[in-house]
Design a protein around this motif. Structure first.
Motif, PDB file in Angstrom:
ATOM      1  N   TRP A 252       0.764  -1.222   0.211  1.00 15.49           N
ATOM      2  CA  TRP A 252      -0.069  -0.154   0.233  1.00 15.49           C
ATOM      3  C   TRP A 252       0.856   1.319  -0.083  1.00 15.49           C
ATOM      4  O   TRP A 252       1.926   1.342   0.783  1.00 15.49           O
ATOM      5  CB  TRP A 252      -0.887   0.055   1.390  1.00 15.49           C
ATOM      6  N   LYS A 253       0.389   2.143  -0.746  1.00 13.59           N
ATOM      7  CA  LYS A 253       1.470   3.387  -0.991  1.00 13.59           C
ATOM      8  C   LYS A 253       0.621   4.543  -1.526  1.00 13.59           C
ATOM      9  O   LYS A 253      -0.668   4.510  -1.803  1.00 13.59           O
ATOM     10  CB  LYS A 253       2.308   3.128  -2.018  1.00 13.59           C
ATOM     11  N   GLN A 254       1.108   5.869  -1.173  1.00 12.97           N
ATOM     12  CA  GLN A 254       0.454   7.086  -1.521  1.00 12.97           C
ATOM     13  C   GLN A 254       1.319   7.524  -2.623  1.00 12.97           C
ATOM     14  O   GLN A 254       2.634   7.555  -2.418  1.00 12.97           O
ATOM     15  CB  GLN A 254       0.331   8.108  -0.341  1.00 12.97           C
ATOM     16  N   ARG A 255       0.947   7.992  -3.653  1.00 12.14           N
ATOM     17  CA  ARG A 255       1.669   8.650  -4.864  1.00 12.14           C
ATOM     18  C   ARG A 255       1.051   9.903  -5.288  1.00 12.14           C
ATOM     19  O   ARG A 255      -0.372  10.169  -5.120  1.00 12.14           O
ATOM     20  CB  ARG A 255       1.407   7.606  -6.064  1.00 12.14           C
ATOM     21  N   ARG A 256       1.767  11.031  -5.439  1.00  9.14           N
ATOM     22  CA  ARG A 256       1.677  12.172  -5.828  1.00  9.14           C
ATOM     23  C   ARG A 256       1.345  12.028  -7.312  1.00  9.14           C
ATOM     24  O   ARG A 256       2.214  11.729  -8.283  1.00  9.14           O
ATOM     25  CB  ARG A 256       2.671  13.214  -5.552  1.00  9.14           C
ATOM     26  N   ILE A 257       0.117  12.754  -7.927  1.00  8.92           N
ATOM     27  CA  ILE A 257      -0.197  12.881  -9.381  1.00  8.92           C
ATOM     28  C   ILE A 257      -0.542  14.373  -9.510  1.00  8.92           C
ATOM     29  O   ILE A 257      -0.865  15.089  -8.387  1.00  8.92           O
ATOM     30  CB  ILE A 257      -1.153  11.907  -9.882  1.00  8.92           C
ATOM     31  N   TYR A 258      -0.648  14.806 -10.743  1.00 12.38           N
ATOM     32  CA  TYR A 258      -1.019  16.169 -10.920  1.00 12.38           C
ATOM     33  C   TYR A 258      -2.304  16.377 -11.789  1.00 12.38           C
ATOM     34  O   TYR A 258      -2.545  17.150 -12.839  1.00 12.38           O
ATOM     35  CB  TYR A 258      -0.022  16.656 -11.820  1.00 12.38           C
ATOM     36  N   ASN A 259      -3.328  15.411 -11.562  1.00  9.88           N
ATOM     37  CA  ASN A 259      -4.650  15.576 -12.348  1.00  9.88           C
ATOM     38  C   ASN A 259      -5.475  16.367 -11.586  1.00  9.88           C
ATOM     39  O   ASN A 259      -6.910  16.012 -11.860  1.00  9.88           O
ATOM     40  CB  ASN A 259      -4.990  14.042 -12.697  1.00  9.88           C
ATOM     41  N   GLY A 260      -5.344  17.307 -10.801  1.00  6.65           N
ATOM     42  CA  GLY A 260      -6.075  17.990  -9.909  1.00  6.65           C
ATOM     43  C   GLY A 260      -6.320  17.244  -8.624  1.00  6.65           C
ATOM     44  O   GLY A 260      -6.948  18.099  -7.579  1.00  6.65           O
ATOM     45  N   GLN A 261      -5.773  16.373  -8.217  1.00  6.84           N
ATOM     46  CA  GLN A 261      -5.332  15.962  -6.746  1.00  6.84           C
ATOM     47  C   GLN A 261      -4.201  15.736  -6.515  1.00  6.84           C
ATOM     48  O   GLN A 261      -2.949  15.644  -7.290  1.00  6.84           O
ATOM     49  CB  GLN A 261      -6.126  14.232  -6.907  1.00  6.84           C
ATOM     50  N   GLN A 262      -4.005  16.159  -5.132  1.00 14.06           N
ATOM     51  CA  GLN A 262      -2.589  16.065  -4.828  1.00 14.06           C
ATOM     52  C   GLN A 262      -1.748  14.884  -4.554  1.00 14.06           C
ATOM     53  O   GLN A 262      -0.696  14.655  -5.123  1.00 14.06           O
ATOM     54  CB  GLN A 262      -2.496  16.858  -3.665  1.00 14.06           C
ATOM     55  N   GLU A 263      -2.764  13.679  -4.237  1.00 18.18           N
ATOM     56  CA  GLU A 263      -2.064  12.411  -4.077  1.00 18.18           C
ATOM     57  C   GLU A 263      -3.125  11.344  -4.385  1.00 18.18           C
ATOM     58  O   GLU A 263      -4.428  11.689  -4.313  1.00 18.18           O
ATOM     59  CB  GLU A 263      -1.406  12.077  -2.902  1.00 18.18           C
ATOM     60  N   VAL A 264      -2.776  10.051  -4.599  1.00 17.10           N
ATOM     61  CA  VAL A 264      -3.603   9.071  -4.923  1.00 17.10           C
ATOM     62  C   VAL A 264      -3.170   7.732  -4.202  1.00 17.10           C
ATOM     63  O   VAL A 264      -1.920   7.589  -3.882  1.00 17.10           O
ATOM     64  CB  VAL A 264      -3.740   8.717  -6.577  1.00 17.10           C
ATOM     65  N   ASN A 265      -3.966   7.037  -3.503  1.00 17.97           N
ATOM     66  CA  ASN A 265      -3.707   5.933  -2.827  1.00 17.97           C
ATOM     67  C   ASN A 265      -3.673   4.633  -3.771  1.00 17.97           C
ATOM     68  O   ASN A 265      -4.726   4.518  -4.457  1.00 17.97           O
ATOM     69  CB  ASN A 265      -4.664   5.382  -1.594  1.00 17.97           C
ATOM     70  N   CYS A 266      -2.694   3.822  -3.656  1.00 13.63           N
ATOM     71  CA  CYS A 266      -2.759   2.786  -4.880  1.00 13.63           C
ATOM     72  C   CYS A 266      -1.763   1.581  -4.161  1.00 13.63           C
ATOM     73  O   CYS A 266      -1.185   1.753  -3.092  1.00 13.63           O
ATOM     74  CB  CYS A 266      -1.890   3.404  -6.018  1.00 13.63           C
ATOM     75  N   TRP A 267      -2.076   0.400  -4.854  1.00 15.21           N
ATOM     76  CA  TRP A 267      -1.126  -0.688  -4.420  1.00 15.21           C
ATOM     77  C   TRP A 267      -0.130  -0.798  -5.431  1.00 15.21           C
ATOM     78  O   TRP A 267      -0.200  -0.669  -6.648  1.00 15.21           O
ATOM     79  CB  TRP A 267      -2.024  -1.962  -4.945  1.00 15.21           C
ATOM     80  N   PHE A 268       1.168  -0.794  -4.877  1.00 16.32           N
ATOM     81  CA  PHE A 268       2.371  -0.590  -5.707  1.00 16.32           C
ATOM     82  C   PHE A 268       2.922  -1.931  -6.116  1.00 16.32           C
ATOM     83  O   PHE A 268       3.138  -2.654  -5.101  1.00 16.32           O
ATOM     84  CB  PHE A 268       3.262   0.178  -4.913  1.00 16.32           C
TER      85      PHE A 268
END
Length: 911
Positions: free
Chosen positions: A862-878
């Protein structure tokens, strides 16, 4: 003695300070399908110790309409508001709007002078911005765009930039030397035809950019007083014998008709020449020189006669027109040579004689039914003998001509009654020209004759179905002369129709001509140019074709009013023209420009003029996005966060795949090498779409676990259906090649559409690529103003709409678009169970879980990842280790050999 010198020096310095210094003079123009938008910006600095008056003066074409004017003095901004002109104007109003200058200024080379003056406080500056628009007229086979460069002082930053966009294709582009009829010895050698110094010209098939950027030294060589002259650009477009070029956009159309390669019509011409005492000297000498050349250019099938007039009226050949023969030309030259200036000016008598001569000849002779008859009338003064009342002369002339032929008028010098000549020509289907008495008068006269000396068609009528169009401008023309152009514009009634039927009927020397065709209305890829400069008030829909229509309509209403003798009709025409001018923010003879202070505190007016790129200028018309916000209101930032899918590849590069039905996301990294080209989406066989991304390297940040970083420096998109299009995107530019190469800057907002592809650029922010309305990609631009050593300008790739991609699509992102991934829970006895959607939250506490992908088991954390689609970060399975077991094959299987590699070989591995 020393004490006496100080006041002298102070007085001298004070004298130097009396005029503010012009620090900047910029002219920027965009010409779109002959319609020109021009912005003139000028900055003046008062470095003196007290307030000084600054005068902004600009000569603009008499045919142009001012669309806005803005002044900024210190921290105050004043903007122009177009209002209707009342019948009685106050003195203040007259000073505020573009007023007709004296005849010498207004009529020299067809210019009027716009003038504004303000007092600039000490140690402050003022900025002026003037916008005007005009529809270029074709003369002698060329469109001529002219900018007056007369700042009246040397300018530190002087620049002219003209961008031309013509779908038909640009031909014969030329920039002659600066033209300044008053200024002799202006630095150009006799016979020099080279462009002015520092001029740069670049153009391809449909786009052109011309810049003129002289240094102070170069300006000094041209003219020390800052009166450089007219900067001129001439060009033409490709054309052929057809119905012409019909352009349609958002419910409006404009139709350009200018056929070539037709045999000339025979003409019957009567020259009526002023030989009164006022013509003595240069004027009569120049007239004679021009007539000698004109007579030599008459064709064997033409017929002609000459009338000289002063107090008396002398006809060269009584009661007839003679054919063009060597003997007749010789005798005519002798007659002209012997003309001597004497007596007064009997304009009415001369025109009555000329009209009777031509009418009798037409009635009594079996002339060619398709020949063109005309009178060319030349004078330098006002009527002084016989009938002297202008209204009577006009009515007498109209009664004598009776619409049987056209009257063309020429005025020379400052004393001519230009209103009389203009209306006489207007009422009798002709044209008028006014020239100064200078060394170029003979060439001006010859040039005007050249415009009308070769009639190719007569009785031209352009028709459109009555149920399809409305408010069409003039569509019947008595003559079409070689080198000119017929322009019609109108509104579409039925916007849902997919075609417009056009018929052109005319006569030429051989036969009656009927041209007809159906013009496709769906021409957005050719004509959709948004955000045309000059629309500061936010009105309208930024439609340059609509503005061309309004321009033509206002001109025709004005001309109709000039011709009308009915006061009620004149008032009605004036109200119509005034209403349209107000709707389109034009300063016309019926409207005035009043200055108002902006309601909100404002910075100085910001010039936001977007022009086409000249870096490999392309072959499509691109949009010019946004020009100015309303005065005093700051524009919102172009760069904004956009809401798109989480499925993306961005950053170093970090991949995210969203599975909406499972309500979770999966992410992984790819540790590639600089120069690697990664296959992101491969669906070449089905939808014809391929997306690849090329990596660029950078040093790793200090104290990190990585040796280096990699980013996407280039995204390439290939769309192969229904036609092949290549798209190459970098942080600085976009290159589109669909058979015609187009280069767009990422710093300029633009929209380009073709039948199946749309590219929309939001300046310095993002590029949206839409394919067949069913596939959309968004490329984010990451641009660092002051990058750290480990940062690089790079791109992020986001999939916004994947409906048009097939179930067989592949690539690092594409393989997951139509497949689901299941999350498994690992129990104590190592047996695995599928996790329901409502159990996903409970599993987040467990640092390690397993994904089931196409039968493969993939450990994930489980990880948090920063993206730039209007949300600061997204939770994902890495998924670790370069997405081992998550993706089909290994990382090396996704390396492309070149940016547009379609990756069809991967199908073997995948199967």
């Amino acid at each position: 003695q020393v004490a006496r010198r100080v006041p002298r020096q102070a007085k001298f310095l004070q004298r130097l300070e009396t005029r503010p210094r012009m620090s900047e003079f910029h002219v920027r123009s965009t010409i779109i399908s002959r319609y020109a938008f021009t912005t003139v910006s000028c900055t003046m600095v008062n470095s003196g110790s007290e307030a000084r008056e600054a005068v902004f003066e600009m000569q603009i074409p008499a045919a142009a309409f001012i669309s806005n004017f803005t002044m900024s003095i210190g921290n105050k901004t004043y903007y122009g508001e177009v209002t209707g002109k009342e019948k009685k104007n106050s003195t203040e109003d007259k000073e505020r709007h573009k007023k007709p200058p004296n005849r010498t200024e207004a009529r020299e080379n067809g210019y009027e002078t716009f003038k504004a003056s303000v007092f600039i406080p000490r140690k402050m500056q003022a900025r002026f911005m003037l916008h005007y628009e005009e529809l270029l007229q074709r003369r002698l086979g060329k469109y001529e765009y002219t900018v007056s460069i007369r700042p009246q002082q040397l300018v530190g930053r002087l620049r002219v930039e003209v961008n031309i966009l013509e779908n038909s294709g640009i031909v014969s582009l030329e920039v002659p030397p600066l033209r300044n009829s008053k200024q002799k010895g202006n630095g150009k050698a006799e016979g020099d035809v080279s462009p002015p110094p520092s001029t740069v010209i670049g153009h391809t098939k449909t786009l052109a950019k011309v810049t003129f950027n002289p240094s102070v030294v170069e300006q000094t060589k041209i003219a020390r007083n800052g009166i450089l002259g007219d900067f001129i650009i001439r060009y033409d477009v490709n054309r052929e014998l057809s119905v012409g070029d019909v352009q349609i956009l958002n419910g409006y159309f404009v139709h350009y008709f200018a056929p070539t390669d037709l045999p000339p019509l025979p003409k019957n011409v009567v020259f009526v020449l002023d030989s009164s005492a006022s013509m003595v000297g240069t004027k009569l000498k120049q007239t004679k020189e021009a007539l000698f050349t004109i007579l030599q250019d008459l064709r064997p099938e033409d017929h002609f006669n000459i009338i000289g007039f002063s107090n008396r009226i002398k006809v060269w050949q009584q009661d007839r027109l003679v054919p063009v023969t060597p003997n007749n030309i010789r005798d005519a030259k002798k007659y002209i040579h012997n003309m001597s200036p004497t007596g007064g000016t009997n304009i009415n008598g001369a025109l009555q004689t000329g009209a009777k001569l031509l009418n009798d000849y037409i009635a009594q002779n079996d002339i060619d039914a398709r020949s063109v008859s005309l009178i060319i009338f030349l004078t330098d003064g006002r009527p002084t003998v016989g009938e002297t009342q202008s209204s009577k002369i006009l009515s007498n002339t109209k009664d004598a001509i009776r619409d049987k032929f056209c009257l063309f008028t020429i005025g020379i010098g400052n004393d001519v009654d230009h209103k009389l000549l203009e209306r006489m020509a207007l009422e009798n289907c002709g044209m008028t020209r006014l020239f100064q008495e200078d060394e170029d008068a003979a060439s001006h006269l010859k040039g005007f004759y050249d415009e009308i000396g070769t009639p190719l068609l007569s009785d031209i009528r352009v028709d459109y179905p009555e149920d399809d169009v409305e408010q069409v401008t003039q569509n019947f023309f008595p003559n079409y002369f070689n080198g000119s152009e017929i322009i019609i514009a109108g509104k579409l009634i039925n916007r849902t129709s997919d075609k417009l039927h056009v018929e052109v009927t005319a006569s030429n020397s051989k036969k009656y001509i009927l041209l007809k065709t159906d013009v496709a209305i769906d021409l957005l890829s050719r004509n959709d140019i948004r955000g045309v400069p000059g629309l500061e008030d936010g009105k309208g829909d930024n439609n340059y074709i609509e503005r061309a229509w309004s321009y033509l309509t206002i001109k025709e209403l004005h001309n109709s009013r000039l011709k009308s003798d009915d006061s009620q009709e004149k008032d009605s025409l004036m109200e119509k023209a005034k209403s349209m001018a107000l709707a389109y923010n034009f300063v016309t003879p019926f409207t005035v420009l009043k200055m108002k202070e902006a309601g909100l505190p404002s910075e100085r007016p910001q010039e936001e003029f977007i022009s086409p790129s000249t870096d490999g200028i392309g072959e499509k018309v691109q949009s010019l996005q946004g020009h100015k916000a309303p005065p005093g209101i700051r524009r919102g930032q172009d760069k904004q966060r956009i809401k798109i899918s989480k499925t993306s590849a961005d950053g170093d590069p970090h991949f995210v795949i969203d599975f909406p039905s499972s309500k979770f996301s999966v992410c992984f990294n790819i540790d590639g090498e600089p120069g690697d080209i990664l296959r992101l989406v491969s669906d070449h066989k089905e939808s014809g779409v391929t997306v690849n991304g090329q990596l660029i390297g950078a040093p790793a940040p200090p104290n990190g676990h990585k040796k280096q970083r990699t980013y996407f420096s280039t995204i390439t998109i290939l769309s192969n259906k229904p036609e092949r299009s290549y798209l190459e995107i970098t942080p600085r530019r976009v290159i589109l090649d669909d058979g015609e190469r187009l280069v767009l800057s990422c710093g300029r907002s633009a929209v380009v559409r073709s039948r199946s592809l749309e590219v929309s650029i939001s300046a310095y922010s993002n590029i949206t690529v839409t394919i067949r309305d069913s596939i959309s990609f968004v490329i984010l631009i990451h641009h660092y103003k002051k990058p750290a050593p480990y940062q690089r300008n790079h791109l992020g790739f986001y999939i916004s709409n994947s409906k048009g991609l097939s179930s067989d699509s592949h690539g690092l992102l594409g393989q997951f678009l139509n497949h689901e991934v299941k999350l498994l829970q690992e129990s104590l006895n190592t047996s695995r169970q599928e996790v329901g959607q409502n159990q996903t939250e409970a599993l987040k506490a467990n640092p390690t879980n397993t994904l089931k992908v196409k039968g493969r088991l993939v450990p994930v954390v489980w990880k948090q990842r920063r993206i730039y689609n209007g949300q600061q970060e997204v939770n994902c399975w890495f998924a670790k280790n370069n997405a081992d077991k998550l993706i089909d094959g290994s990382y090396q299987d996704y390396l492309a050999s070149h940016p547009f590699d379609t990756g069809t070989s991967f199908g073997t591995i995948n199967s």
